[in-house]
Design an enzyme around this catalytic site. Structure first.
Site: not given
Ligand code: ZN
Length: 280
Positions: A70, A105, A107, A192
Site C-alpha cells: 500500500h 494479497d 487487498h 489475508d
C-alpha cells in the site's frame, strides 16, 4: 517519507495514519524488510550467473513485516511503511531487467500500481477483493501511456474462492505475464485472502496459495515471494508452508484446495480486456 518514518520512530512510535501504527523498532523493521528483498534479488542474480538456473537456486522467500504494497512513492499507509517489492522491482528495472509483480494479497496493492502506472518495463497484476480497502483496483485501471496494459486488475467479489482465483491466473494473468516475458517474478504474497482471515471476505485455503505460486514461478527464470498481509496467524502459517513448499518444488497441501465461489463473470470480463492487449 523516510525522514518522517525515522522521526516518528525516534519519538518512540506513533501513527502514520489511522491504520498505520509504528513502534520504536518499526523503522528498522521496515528497512530490513526492503533490504531482505534486495538481498534476495542480489543473491539470486549472483547464483544464476555462476551456476545457471536450477531448482532452489532461482527462488527466494522473504518472510518480512511490515508489509509494503500500500505504500506509494510518497505516502506510507495501510500498515505499510516502505514498498519493499516496488523498491526491488525499481532497482531491477533500472538495471534493464523486465519484472512482473503479481499480488495475491486480498487487498489491492495501490502503492505498487502507482509506482509503475505509466511504465512498460514492470508489469503489475493483482487479484483482490473489491470493493475493499484502499478502494482502488477496478477492472478499468490498466495503466497509462507506455504502461497501458501493463497494469492488470482482477477485482473479485466477497466470497470468491480458490477456483475463481485459479481461473483469474489461468485466463488473465498467466497469458499477460507470458506476453510480457519477464526476467523476474516478484510475488506479493499476502495471506489475508484465507477464509479464516478476520479482515477480508475471500475464501481461499492455504493450499490455494501454493497453487498460485506454482503457476507464477513457472513464468520467469527467477522468483522472489514476499510476505504482505495475513492476520490470522494459523492461516498465515499454513499458507506460508504451502508457498515455501511450492518454491522448493514440493506439492504440500496443508488443507484441501477451495472450490467454487462467485466472481467468474469478473474473470471473464478481465480476460476479454486482456485479449485486446494480446491482439494489439
Ligand atoms: Zn492485505
Amino acid at each position: 517519507m523516510i525522514d518522517r518514518v525515522s522521526a516518528i520512530a525516534e519519538h518512540g512510535g506513533g501513527h502514520l495514519d489511522a491504520d498505520t501504527a509504528m513502534g520504536p523498532a518499526s523503522f528498522d523493521a521496515a528497512r530490513l524488510a526492503a533490504g531482505a528483498v534486495l538481498s534476495a534479488v542480489e543473491q539470486l542474480a549472483a547464483g544464476t550467473e555462476s551456476s545457471g538456473p536450477a531448482r532452489g537456486d532461482s527462488e527466494a522467500y522473504c518472510l518480512v513485516r511490515p508489509p509494503g504494497h500500500h505504500a506509494t512513492p510518497s505516502t506510507s499507509m495501510g500498515f505499510c511503511l516502505f514498498n519493499s517489492v516496488a523498491v526491488a522491482a525499481a532497482l531491477l528495472a533500472a538495471d534493464g531487467q523486465r519484472v512482473a509483480i503479481v499480488d495475491v494479497d486480498a487487498h489491492h496493492g495501490n502503492g505498487t500500481q502507482d509506482v509503475f502506472w505509466d511504465r512498460d518495463d514492470v508489469l503489475y497484476a493483482s487479484i483482490h477483493q473489491y470493493p475493499l480497502y484502499p478502494g482502488t483496483g477496478a477492472l478499468g485501471e490498466r495503466g497509462a501511456g507506455a504502461g497501458e496494459g501493463c497494469t492488470v486488475n482482477v477485482p473479485l467479489p466477497p466470497g470468491a474462492t480458490g477456483n475463481t482465483a485459479r481461473a483469474a491466473l489461468d485466463e488473465v494473468i498467466v497469458p499477460a505475464v507470458e506476453r510480457f516475458a519477464p526476467d523476474w517474478m516478484l510475488i506479493s504474497a499476502g495471506y489475508d485472502g484465507h477464509r479464516a482471515d478476520p479482515l477480508t471476505g475471500l475464501g481461499y485455503s492455504a493450499s490455494d496459495y501454493g497453487d498460485f505460486v506454482r503457476r507464477l514461478m513457472a513464468l520467469a527464470p527467477r522468483t522472489v515471494a514476499v510476505l504482505e498481509g495475513g492476520y490470522d496467524l494459523d492461516a498465515t502459517r499454513a499458507s506460508s508452508y504451502a508457498v515455501a513448499g511450492a518454491l522448493l518444488g514440493l506439492d504440500l497441501h496443508p488443507e484441501p484446495a477451495s472450490g467454487a465461489g462467485p466472481g467468474m463473470e469478473v474473470v471473464e470480463a478481465a480476460a476479454r480486456l486482456s485479449a485486446l492487449d494480446g491482439n494489439r
